[in-house]
Write a protein that holds these residues in place. Structure first.
Motif, short mmCIF file in Angstrom:
data_model
loop_
_atom_site.label_atom_id
_atom_site.label_comp_id
_atom_site.label_asym_id
_atom_site.label_seq_id
_atom_site.Cartn_x
_atom_site.Cartn_y
_atom_site.Cartn_z
N GLY A 61 -7.48 10.58 38.13
CA GLY A 61 -7.49 10.80 39.57
C GLY A 61 -6.60 9.83 40.33
N GLU A 62 -6.13 8.79 39.68
CA GLU A 62 -5.23 7.86 40.38
C GLU A 62 -3.79 8.30 40.21
N ARG A 63 -3.14 7.83 39.12
CA ARG A 63 -1.76 8.26 38.93
C ARG A 63 -1.72 9.68 38.35
N VAL A 64 -2.76 10.01 37.58
CA VAL A 64 -2.81 11.28 36.83
C VAL A 64 -3.93 12.16 37.37
N VAL A 65 -3.65 13.45 37.54
CA VAL A 65 -4.69 14.40 37.92
C VAL A 65 -4.73 15.54 36.89
N ILE A 66 -5.81 16.30 36.95
CA ILE A 66 -5.99 17.43 36.03
C ILE A 66 -5.63 18.72 36.74
N SER A 67 -5.10 19.65 35.96
CA SER A 67 -4.78 20.96 36.49
C SER A 67 -5.22 22.01 35.46
N LEU A 68 -5.77 23.11 35.94
CA LEU A 68 -6.29 24.16 35.05
C LEU A 68 -5.58 25.47 35.29
N ASP A 69 -5.33 26.23 34.23
CA ASP A 69 -5.05 27.66 34.39
C ASP A 69 -6.25 28.38 33.78
N VAL A 70 -7.09 28.92 34.66
CA VAL A 70 -8.29 29.62 34.20
C VAL A 70 -7.90 30.95 33.55
N ALA A 71 -6.81 31.56 34.05
CA ALA A 71 -6.37 32.88 33.56
C ALA A 71 -7.55 33.84 33.52
N THR A 129 -3.58 18.42 49.00
CA THR A 129 -4.88 18.41 48.34
C THR A 129 -5.62 17.10 48.55
N GLY A 130 -4.89 16.12 49.11
CA GLY A 130 -5.51 14.82 49.36
C GLY A 130 -5.79 14.02 48.10
N TRP A 131 -5.11 14.36 47.00
CA TRP A 131 -5.39 13.69 45.72
C TRP A 131 -5.23 12.17 45.83
N ALA A 132 -4.25 11.78 46.65
CA ALA A 132 -3.94 10.35 46.71
C ALA A 132 -5.04 9.57 47.43
N ASP A 133 -5.78 10.23 48.31
CA ASP A 133 -6.81 9.53 49.07
C ASP A 133 -8.16 9.57 48.35
N ARG A 134 -8.26 10.46 47.38
CA ARG A 134 -9.54 10.65 46.70
C ARG A 134 -9.53 9.86 45.41
N LYS A 135 -10.41 8.97 45.25
CA LYS A 135 -10.46 8.24 43.99
C LYS A 135 -11.70 8.73 43.24
N ALA A 157 -9.28 11.24 27.27
CA ALA A 157 -7.92 10.99 26.79
C ALA A 157 -7.08 10.27 27.84
N ILE A 158 -7.28 10.67 29.09
CA ILE A 158 -6.54 10.01 30.19
C ILE A 158 -6.93 8.52 30.23
N ALA A 182 3.62 9.22 39.53
CA ALA A 182 4.79 8.67 38.84
C ALA A 182 5.92 8.43 39.83
N ALA A 183 6.67 7.37 39.58
CA ALA A 183 7.80 7.07 40.47
C ALA A 183 9.04 7.87 40.09
N THR A 184 9.13 8.23 38.81
CA THR A 184 10.30 8.97 38.34
C THR A 184 9.86 10.11 37.41
N PHE A 185 10.75 11.06 37.19
CA PHE A 185 10.46 12.14 36.26
C PHE A 185 10.22 11.57 34.87
N ASP A 186 11.03 10.60 34.50
CA ASP A 186 10.91 9.97 33.18
C ASP A 186 9.55 9.30 33.02
N GLU A 187 9.07 8.68 34.08
CA GLU A 187 7.76 8.03 34.04
C GLU A 187 6.65 9.07 33.84
N ALA A 188 6.80 10.21 34.47
CA ALA A 188 5.82 11.30 34.29
C ALA A 188 5.80 11.76 32.84
N MET A 189 6.98 11.84 32.22
CA MET A 189 7.07 12.24 30.80
C MET A 189 6.36 11.22 29.91
#
Ligand code: 2PG
Ligand code: MG
Length: 437
Positions: free
Chosen positions: A236-246, A427-433, A227-228, A174-181
Protein backbone atom coordinates in the motif's frame (compact mmCIF):
# COMPACT_ATOMS: atom_id res chain seq x y z
CA UNK A 1 6.47 8.32 -52.10
CA UNK A 2 8.60 6.56 -49.51
CA UNK A 3 5.58 5.16 -47.71
CA UNK A 4 3.68 3.77 -50.70
CA UNK A 5 2.82 0.16 -50.01
CA UNK A 6 4.25 -2.12 -52.69
CA UNK A 7 3.89 -5.53 -51.11
CA UNK A 8 1.90 -7.26 -48.38
CA UNK A 9 3.16 -10.63 -47.17
CA UNK A 10 1.27 -13.00 -44.88
CA UNK A 11 2.83 -15.92 -43.04
CA UNK A 12 1.86 -18.37 -40.35
CA UNK A 13 3.88 -18.04 -37.15
CA UNK A 14 3.28 -19.39 -33.61
CA UNK A 15 2.27 -17.72 -30.36
CA UNK A 16 3.26 -18.24 -26.72
CA UNK A 17 0.75 -21.08 -26.33
CA UNK A 18 2.17 -22.78 -29.43
CA UNK A 19 -0.95 -21.85 -31.40
CA UNK A 20 -0.75 -20.75 -35.03
CA UNK A 21 -1.24 -17.06 -35.66
CA UNK A 22 -1.00 -14.45 -38.44
CA UNK A 23 2.07 -12.36 -39.21
CA UNK A 24 1.86 -9.62 -41.82
CA UNK A 25 4.80 -7.84 -43.40
CA UNK A 26 4.40 -4.64 -45.36
CA UNK A 27 6.99 -3.40 -47.86
CA UNK A 28 7.01 0.12 -49.24
CA UNK A 29 8.40 1.62 -52.44
CA UNK A 30 11.09 3.39 -50.44
CA UNK A 31 12.28 0.05 -49.04
CA UNK A 32 10.77 0.57 -45.58
CA UNK A 33 9.19 -2.50 -44.03
CA UNK A 34 6.86 -3.17 -41.13
CA UNK A 35 5.96 -6.45 -39.51
CA UNK A 36 3.42 -7.42 -36.85
CA UNK A 37 1.82 -10.54 -35.34
CA UNK A 38 -1.75 -11.01 -34.15
CA UNK A 39 -2.05 -11.91 -30.44
CA UNK A 40 -4.88 -14.08 -29.11
CA UNK A 41 -7.07 -13.92 -26.01
CA UNK A 42 -8.36 -16.82 -23.89
CA UNK A 43 -10.87 -14.88 -21.82
CA UNK A 44 -12.75 -13.06 -24.54
CA UNK A 45 -15.64 -10.66 -24.52
CA UNK A 46 -18.62 -11.68 -26.67
CA UNK A 47 -18.51 -8.31 -28.43
CA UNK A 48 -14.85 -8.43 -29.42
CA UNK A 49 -13.47 -8.98 -32.92
CA UNK A 50 -13.50 -12.64 -33.92
CA UNK A 51 -10.36 -14.43 -35.07
CA UNK A 52 -10.74 -16.61 -38.13
CA UNK A 53 -9.76 -20.20 -37.29
CA UNK A 54 -9.99 -23.01 -39.80
CA UNK A 55 -11.70 -25.61 -37.61
CA UNK A 56 -11.37 -29.34 -38.31
CA UNK A 57 -9.06 -31.68 -36.48
CA UNK A 58 -5.56 -30.51 -37.45
CA UNK A 59 -3.95 -28.18 -34.90
CA UNK A 60 -7.12 -28.48 -32.81
CA UNK A 61 -8.97 -26.47 -35.43
CA UNK A 62 -6.86 -23.40 -34.64
CA UNK A 63 -5.05 -23.02 -37.96
CA UNK A 64 -5.27 -19.63 -39.68
CA UNK A 65 -4.97 -20.49 -43.38
CA UNK A 66 -8.26 -18.74 -44.23
CA UNK A 67 -7.10 -15.58 -42.46
CA UNK A 68 -3.74 -15.70 -44.29
CA UNK A 69 -5.62 -16.17 -47.52
CA UNK A 70 -7.72 -13.11 -46.77
CA UNK A 71 -4.56 -11.05 -46.28
CA UNK A 72 -3.14 -12.29 -49.60
CA UNK A 73 -6.25 -12.17 -51.74
CA UNK A 74 -8.30 -9.33 -50.26
CA UNK A 75 -6.24 -7.04 -48.04
CA UNK A 76 -3.04 -6.97 -50.15
CA UNK A 77 -4.64 -5.72 -53.40
CA UNK A 78 -6.56 -3.02 -51.49
CA UNK A 79 -3.51 -1.76 -49.64
CA UNK A 80 -1.02 -1.70 -52.50
CA UNK A 81 -0.50 1.89 -53.62
CA UNK A 82 -1.76 3.35 -50.33
CA UNK A 83 0.48 5.44 -48.06
CA UNK A 84 1.56 3.49 -44.96
CA UNK A 85 2.01 6.72 -43.00
CA UNK A 86 -1.73 7.44 -43.37
CA UNK A 87 -2.92 4.94 -40.77
CA UNK A 88 -6.52 6.18 -40.66
CA UNK A 89 -6.93 5.87 -44.41
CA UNK A 90 -5.45 2.39 -44.54
CA UNK A 91 -7.55 1.21 -41.60
CA UNK A 92 -10.68 2.65 -43.21
CA UNK A 93 -9.90 0.67 -46.35
CA UNK A 94 -9.49 -2.53 -44.33
CA UNK A 95 -12.76 -1.90 -42.49
CA UNK A 96 -14.62 -1.19 -45.73
CA UNK A 97 -13.30 -4.46 -47.10
CA UNK A 98 -14.41 -6.40 -44.04
CA UNK A 99 -17.81 -4.78 -43.69
CA UNK A 100 -18.81 -6.81 -40.62
CA UNK A 101 -19.30 -5.75 -36.99
CA UNK A 102 -17.07 -8.44 -35.46
CA UNK A 103 -14.46 -8.58 -38.25
CA UNK A 104 -15.49 -12.14 -38.97
CA UNK A 105 -15.35 -11.57 -42.71
CA UNK A 106 -11.59 -10.95 -42.99
CA UNK A 107 -10.89 -12.29 -39.50
CA UNK A 108 -9.84 -10.16 -36.54
CA UNK A 109 -6.42 -11.83 -36.67
CA UNK A 110 -5.89 -10.81 -40.33
CA UNK A 111 -7.17 -7.30 -39.65
CA UNK A 112 -5.05 -6.59 -36.59
CA UNK A 113 -1.82 -7.99 -38.04
CA UNK A 114 -2.30 -5.93 -41.22
CA UNK A 115 -3.18 -2.74 -39.34
CA UNK A 116 -0.22 -3.09 -36.97
CA UNK A 117 2.18 -3.95 -39.80
CA UNK A 118 1.11 -0.75 -41.55
CA UNK A 119 1.81 1.16 -38.33
CA UNK A 120 5.36 -0.25 -38.30
CA UNK A 121 5.86 0.46 -42.01
CA UNK A 122 4.61 4.02 -41.53
CA UNK A 123 7.18 4.63 -38.80
CA UNK A 124 9.93 3.06 -40.90
CA UNK A 125 8.99 5.19 -43.92
CA UNK A 126 9.22 8.31 -41.75
CA UNK A 127 12.47 6.96 -40.27
CA UNK A 128 11.22 7.55 -36.73
CA UNK A 129 10.78 5.12 -33.81
CA UNK A 130 7.38 3.46 -33.60
CA UNK A 131 6.46 5.28 -30.39
CA UNK A 132 7.15 8.61 -32.09
CA UNK A 133 4.89 7.71 -35.02
CA UNK A 134 2.20 6.66 -32.52
CA UNK A 135 2.55 10.03 -30.77
CA UNK A 136 2.17 11.81 -34.11
CA UNK A 137 -1.05 9.86 -34.76
CA UNK A 138 -2.48 10.34 -31.28
CA UNK A 139 -1.49 13.94 -30.71
CA UNK A 140 -0.49 12.96 -27.17
CA UNK A 141 2.77 13.76 -25.42
CA UNK A 142 4.72 10.49 -25.25
CA UNK A 143 5.10 9.12 -21.73
CA UNK A 144 6.40 5.99 -20.01
CA UNK A 145 3.47 4.01 -18.61
CA UNK A 146 2.93 2.70 -15.10
CA UNK A 147 3.33 -1.08 -15.47
CA UNK A 148 0.67 -3.48 -14.15
CA UNK A 149 2.38 -6.84 -13.61
CA UNK A 150 0.91 -10.24 -12.81
CA UNK A 151 2.34 -12.24 -9.90
CA UNK A 152 -0.21 -15.08 -9.83
CA UNK A 153 -2.18 -16.21 -12.88
CA UNK A 154 -5.65 -17.69 -12.59
CA UNK A 155 -8.96 -18.18 -14.34
CA UNK A 156 -8.77 -19.13 -18.01
CA UNK A 157 -4.98 -18.66 -17.96
CA UNK A 158 -4.40 -21.34 -15.32
CA UNK A 159 -6.83 -24.15 -16.03
CA UNK A 160 -9.35 -22.33 -13.79
CA UNK A 161 -7.34 -23.45 -10.76
CA UNK A 162 -8.69 -20.31 -9.04
CA UNK A 163 -11.60 -18.18 -10.24
CA UNK A 164 -9.97 -14.74 -10.25
CA UNK A 165 -7.78 -14.31 -13.35
CA UNK A 166 -4.95 -11.90 -12.51
CA UNK A 167 -3.35 -11.03 -9.17
CA UNK A 168 -1.06 -8.14 -10.06
CA UNK A 169 1.10 -5.42 -8.56
CA UNK A 170 1.72 -1.84 -9.59
CA UNK A 171 4.49 0.35 -8.23
CA UNK A 172 3.00 3.84 -8.38
CA UNK A 173 5.57 5.00 -5.82
CA UNK A 174 8.49 4.21 -8.13
CA UNK A 175 10.55 7.18 -9.27
CA UNK A 176 11.48 5.59 -12.59
CA UNK A 177 10.21 2.87 -14.91
CA UNK A 178 13.37 0.90 -14.16
CA UNK A 179 12.68 1.14 -10.43
CA UNK A 180 9.18 -0.25 -11.00
CA UNK A 181 10.73 -3.20 -12.87
CA UNK A 182 13.27 -3.92 -10.13
CA UNK A 183 10.66 -3.72 -7.35
CA UNK A 184 8.41 -6.10 -9.29
CA UNK A 185 11.30 -8.51 -9.86
CA UNK A 186 11.81 -8.72 -6.07
CA UNK A 187 8.09 -9.33 -5.44
CA UNK A 188 7.83 -11.92 -8.21
CA UNK A 189 10.79 -13.81 -6.78
CA UNK A 190 9.53 -13.51 -3.19
CA UNK A 191 6.16 -14.93 -4.31
CA UNK A 192 7.94 -17.87 -5.96
CA UNK A 193 9.97 -18.54 -2.80
CA UNK A 194 6.80 -18.48 -0.70
CA UNK A 195 5.08 -20.97 -2.97
CA UNK A 196 8.21 -23.12 -2.87
CA UNK A 197 8.25 -23.12 0.95
CA UNK A 198 4.58 -24.12 0.99
CA UNK A 199 5.36 -26.97 -1.39
CA UNK A 200 3.14 -25.33 -3.99
CA UNK A 201 5.59 -24.18 -6.64
CA UNK A 202 4.55 -26.12 -9.71
CA UNK A 203 5.31 -23.71 -12.56
CA UNK A 204 3.80 -20.70 -14.26
CA UNK A 205 0.48 -19.89 -15.93
CA UNK A 206 -0.11 -18.59 -19.48
CA UNK A 207 1.19 -15.09 -18.81
CA UNK A 208 4.14 -16.13 -16.64
CA UNK A 209 2.55 -15.58 -13.21
CA UNK A 210 3.05 -18.37 -10.66
CA UNK A 211 0.58 -21.22 -10.99
CA UNK A 212 -2.15 -20.54 -8.37
CA UNK A 213 -2.19 -23.51 -6.00
CA UNK A 214 -4.56 -22.03 -3.41
CA UNK A 215 -7.43 -23.39 -1.36
CA UNK A 216 -9.59 -20.33 -1.89
CA UNK A 217 -9.40 -17.16 -3.97
CA UNK A 218 -8.54 -14.89 -1.06
CA UNK A 219 -5.49 -17.02 -0.24
CA UNK A 220 -3.90 -15.62 -3.40
CA UNK A 221 -4.38 -12.11 -2.03
CA UNK A 222 -2.99 -13.10 1.38
CA UNK A 223 0.04 -14.65 -0.30
CA UNK A 224 0.55 -11.63 -2.52
CA UNK A 225 0.58 -9.31 0.50
CA UNK A 226 3.11 -11.60 2.18
CA UNK A 227 5.28 -11.61 -0.96
CA UNK A 228 5.23 -7.82 -1.08
CA UNK A 229 6.37 -7.77 2.57
CA UNK A 230 9.02 -10.41 1.96
CA UNK A 231 10.36 -8.18 -0.80
CA UNK A 232 10.95 -5.51 1.81
CA UNK A 233 7.97 -3.36 0.93
CA UNK A 234 5.05 -2.09 3.02
CA UNK A 235 1.94 -3.09 1.04
CA UNK A 236 0.00 0.00 0.00
CA UNK A 237 2.97 2.36 0.21
CA UNK A 238 5.20 2.15 -2.84
CA UNK A 239 3.41 -0.96 -4.14
CA UNK A 240 -0.33 -1.55 -4.59
CA UNK A 241 -2.36 -4.57 -5.68
CA UNK A 242 -4.43 -4.76 -8.82
CA UNK A 243 -6.90 -7.50 -9.83
CA UNK A 244 -8.44 -8.67 -13.06
CA UNK A 245 -11.52 -10.53 -11.84
CA UNK A 246 -12.53 -11.37 -15.44
CA UNK A 247 -15.99 -11.97 -13.99
CA UNK A 248 -17.59 -12.80 -17.36
CA UNK A 249 -15.71 -16.11 -17.16
CA UNK A 250 -17.70 -17.29 -14.14
CA UNK A 251 -20.69 -14.96 -13.99
CA UNK A 252 -23.85 -14.49 -16.03
CA UNK A 253 -27.29 -13.01 -15.46
CA UNK A 254 -26.23 -11.50 -12.13
CA UNK A 255 -25.03 -14.81 -10.64
CA UNK A 256 -21.34 -15.54 -9.95
CA UNK A 257 -20.10 -19.06 -9.44
CA UNK A 258 -16.80 -19.39 -7.54
CA UNK A 259 -15.93 -22.96 -8.48
CA UNK A 260 -12.90 -23.20 -6.19
CA UNK A 261 -15.05 -22.39 -3.18
CA UNK A 262 -18.07 -24.29 -4.48
CA UNK A 263 -20.44 -21.39 -3.94
CA UNK A 264 -22.57 -19.10 -6.02
CA UNK A 265 -22.97 -15.41 -5.25
CA UNK A 266 -25.67 -13.01 -6.32
CA UNK A 267 -24.68 -9.64 -7.76
CA UNK A 268 -24.83 -7.84 -4.40
CA UNK A 269 -22.88 -10.58 -2.65
CA UNK A 270 -20.20 -10.42 -5.36
CA UNK A 271 -19.95 -6.67 -4.88
CA UNK A 272 -19.84 -7.23 -1.12
CA UNK A 273 -16.99 -9.73 -1.45
CA UNK A 274 -14.92 -7.38 -3.60
CA UNK A 275 -15.75 -4.52 -1.24
CA UNK A 276 -14.36 -6.49 1.67
CA UNK A 277 -11.18 -7.22 -0.28
CA UNK A 278 -10.84 -3.51 -1.09
CA UNK A 279 -11.16 -2.73 2.63
CA UNK A 280 -8.73 -5.45 3.74
CA UNK A 281 -6.03 -5.29 1.07
CA UNK A 282 -4.17 -2.42 -0.62
CA UNK A 283 -6.09 -2.78 -3.89
CA UNK A 284 -5.96 0.25 -6.18
CA UNK A 285 -7.38 -1.20 -9.41
CA UNK A 286 -9.97 -3.85 -10.36
CA UNK A 287 -10.75 -4.98 -13.89
CA UNK A 288 -14.07 -6.54 -14.93
CA UNK A 289 -15.35 -6.91 -11.34
CA UNK A 290 -18.76 -7.87 -12.74
CA UNK A 291 -19.69 -9.69 -15.92
CA UNK A 292 -20.11 -8.12 -19.35
CA UNK A 293 -23.89 -8.74 -19.16
CA UNK A 294 -24.25 -7.01 -15.79
CA UNK A 295 -24.47 -3.24 -16.33
CA UNK A 296 -26.49 -2.91 -13.15
CA UNK A 297 -23.70 -4.52 -11.14
CA UNK A 298 -21.06 -2.42 -12.87
CA UNK A 299 -23.03 0.76 -12.09
CA UNK A 300 -23.55 -0.19 -8.44
CA UNK A 301 -19.91 -1.20 -8.03
CA UNK A 302 -18.68 2.03 -9.62
CA UNK A 303 -21.02 4.15 -7.49
CA UNK A 304 -19.75 2.49 -4.33
CA UNK A 305 -16.03 2.16 -5.03
CA UNK A 306 -15.22 4.36 -8.03
CA UNK A 307 -13.76 7.10 -5.85
CA UNK A 308 -11.15 4.80 -4.31
CA UNK A 309 -10.26 2.19 -6.93
CA UNK A 310 -9.66 2.29 -10.64
CA UNK A 311 -12.46 0.21 -12.23
CA UNK A 312 -11.40 -1.07 -15.63
CA UNK A 313 -13.75 -2.35 -18.31
CA UNK A 314 -12.15 -5.06 -20.47
CA UNK A 315 -14.72 -7.61 -21.68
CA UNK A 316 -17.24 -4.98 -20.61
CA UNK A 317 -16.00 -2.33 -23.09
CA UNK A 318 -13.96 -4.35 -25.66
CA UNK A 319 -11.90 -1.30 -26.73
CA UNK A 320 -14.93 0.30 -28.39
CA UNK A 321 -15.28 4.09 -28.32
CA UNK A 322 -19.09 4.00 -28.34
CA UNK A 323 -19.24 1.56 -25.43
CA UNK A 324 -16.87 3.78 -23.40
CA UNK A 325 -18.99 6.86 -24.09
CA UNK A 326 -22.16 4.97 -23.14
CA UNK A 327 -20.59 3.52 -19.97
CA UNK A 328 -19.46 6.99 -18.91
CA UNK A 329 -23.01 8.31 -19.31
CA UNK A 330 -24.23 5.27 -17.36
CA UNK A 331 -21.77 5.67 -14.48
CA UNK A 332 -20.09 2.31 -15.11
CA UNK A 333 -16.26 1.94 -14.83
CA UNK A 334 -13.74 4.75 -14.76
CA UNK A 335 -11.03 3.22 -16.97
CA UNK A 336 -10.76 1.09 -20.09
CA UNK A 337 -8.37 -1.60 -21.24
CA UNK A 338 -7.06 -0.96 -24.77
CA UNK A 339 -6.42 -4.15 -26.75
CA UNK A 340 -5.99 -3.48 -30.46
CA UNK A 341 -7.03 -6.98 -31.51
CA UNK A 342 -10.18 -6.76 -29.40
CA UNK A 343 -11.54 -4.03 -31.67
CA UNK A 344 -9.56 -4.73 -34.87
CA UNK A 345 -7.50 -1.81 -36.10
CA UNK A 346 -5.04 0.69 -34.66
CA UNK A 347 -7.34 3.57 -35.63
CA UNK A 348 -10.30 2.09 -33.75
CA UNK A 349 -8.12 1.55 -30.67
CA UNK A 350 -7.03 5.17 -30.94
CA UNK A 351 -10.67 6.28 -31.22
CA UNK A 352 -11.40 4.37 -28.02
CA UNK A 353 -8.49 6.02 -26.30
CA UNK A 354 -9.75 9.44 -27.33
CA UNK A 355 -13.29 8.64 -26.15
CA UNK A 356 -11.81 7.51 -22.82
CA UNK A 357 -9.85 10.69 -22.48
CA UNK A 358 -12.95 12.77 -23.24
CA UNK A 359 -14.86 10.84 -20.57
CA UNK A 360 -12.09 11.28 -18.00
CA UNK A 361 -11.40 7.53 -18.01
CA UNK A 362 -8.01 6.02 -17.32
CA UNK A 363 -6.44 4.01 -20.17
CA UNK A 364 -4.39 0.82 -19.96
CA UNK A 365 -2.82 -0.60 -23.12
CA UNK A 366 -2.88 -4.38 -22.76
CA UNK A 367 -1.41 -7.53 -24.24
CA UNK A 368 -3.39 -10.75 -24.65
CA UNK A 369 -2.77 -14.04 -22.90
CA UNK A 370 -1.53 -15.48 -26.19
CA UNK A 371 1.43 -13.28 -27.21
CA UNK A 372 4.63 -13.28 -29.23
CA UNK A 373 7.89 -11.37 -29.58
CA UNK A 374 5.87 -8.49 -31.08
CA UNK A 375 6.44 -5.35 -29.00
CA UNK A 376 4.04 -2.99 -30.78
CA UNK A 377 1.99 -2.39 -27.62
CA UNK A 378 4.98 -1.02 -25.70
CA UNK A 379 5.33 1.68 -28.35
CA UNK A 380 1.60 2.31 -28.45
CA UNK A 381 1.40 2.74 -24.67
CA UNK A 382 4.19 5.32 -24.89
CA UNK A 383 3.08 7.12 -28.06
CA UNK A 384 -0.59 7.19 -27.14
CA UNK A 385 0.32 8.61 -23.72
CA UNK A 386 -1.91 5.87 -22.28
CA UNK A 387 -0.47 6.09 -18.78
CA UNK A 388 -0.59 2.35 -18.00
CA UNK A 389 0.60 -0.89 -19.59
CA UNK A 390 -0.42 -4.48 -18.81
CA UNK A 391 1.53 -7.26 -20.51
CA UNK A 392 1.28 -10.17 -18.07
CA UNK A 393 3.92 -11.28 -15.62
CA UNK A 394 7.65 -10.92 -15.05
CA UNK A 395 8.71 -14.13 -16.80
CA UNK A 396 8.48 -15.68 -20.29
CA UNK A 397 10.12 -13.75 -23.09
CA UNK A 398 6.91 -12.76 -24.88
CA UNK A 399 6.23 -10.69 -21.72
CA UNK A 400 9.77 -9.57 -20.93
CA UNK A 401 10.31 -8.39 -24.53
CA UNK A 402 7.64 -5.76 -23.93
CA UNK A 403 8.99 -4.56 -20.58
CA UNK A 404 12.52 -4.50 -21.99
CA UNK A 405 11.38 -2.46 -24.99
CA UNK A 406 10.01 0.16 -22.58
CA UNK A 407 13.43 0.32 -20.90
CA UNK A 408 15.03 1.07 -24.27
CA UNK A 409 12.44 3.76 -24.99
CA UNK A 410 13.04 5.19 -21.49
CA UNK A 411 16.66 5.77 -22.39
CA UNK A 412 15.61 7.97 -25.29
CA UNK A 413 12.67 9.71 -23.64
CA UNK A 414 14.37 10.26 -20.29
CA UNK A 415 13.11 9.07 -16.91
CA UNK A 416 11.14 12.25 -16.39
CA UNK A 417 8.69 10.90 -18.97
CA UNK A 418 7.61 8.21 -16.46
CA UNK A 419 4.06 8.85 -15.26
CA UNK A 420 4.61 6.99 -11.93
CA UNK A 421 1.47 7.05 -9.75
CA UNK A 422 -0.38 9.77 -11.66
CA UNK A 423 -2.91 7.43 -13.32
CA UNK A 424 -3.95 6.16 -9.88
CA UNK A 425 -3.95 9.56 -8.15
CA UNK A 426 -7.77 9.74 -8.08
CA UNK A 427 -7.91 6.52 -6.04
CA UNK A 428 -6.13 8.25 -3.18
CA UNK A 429 -3.65 5.37 -2.89
CA UNK A 430 -0.91 7.73 -1.79
CA UNK A 431 -2.92 9.07 1.15
CA UNK A 432 -4.15 5.70 2.31
CA UNK A 433 -1.72 3.66 4.30
CA UNK A 434 -3.63 0.39 4.40
CA UNK A 435 -2.19 -2.44 6.43
CA UNK A 436 -2.21 -6.04 5.33
CA UNK A 437 -5.16 -8.22 6.16
C1 2PG B 1 -7.37 -9.95 -19.97
C2 2PG B 1 -6.39 -10.57 -20.93
C3 2PG B 1 -4.97 -10.31 -20.57
P1 2PG B 1 -7.04 -12.54 -22.49
O1 2PG B 1 -8.40 -10.54 -19.62
O2 2PG B 1 -7.18 -8.81 -19.56
O3 2PG B 1 -4.68 -10.68 -19.24
O4 2PG B 1 -6.63 -11.95 -21.07
O5 2PG B 1 -6.03 -12.11 -23.46
O6 2PG B 1 -7.09 -14.03 -22.30
O7 2PG B 1 -8.39 -11.97 -22.77
MG1 MG C 1 -9.21 -8.71 -18.54
Amino acid sequence: MAGTISDVIARRVWDSRGHPTVEVEIVTDGGATGRAIAPAGASRGTREAVDLRDGGTALSGLDVQAALDNVRRRIAPALKGMDATEQAEVDAAILALDGSVLKDSLGGNAVVAASLAVLHAGAAAKAVPLWRHCADLSGAAPSLPLPEIQIFGGGAHAGRRVDIQDFMVMVPGAATFDEAMAATAEIYRAAGSLMHRKGRLVGVADEGGWWPVFDHNEEALETLVRAIEDAGETPGERVVISLDVAASEFGAKGRYRLALEDRELGRDEMIGLLGRWIADYPIASIEDPLAEDDPEGMRDFTAEFGARVQIIGDDYLVTKADLVTAAAADGACNAVLIKVNQVGTVSEALDCLKAARAAGYGTIVSARSGETEDVSISHMAVGFGAGQLKVGSFARSERMAKWNECLRIAEVLGQEAFVAGKPLAATGWADRKQGAA
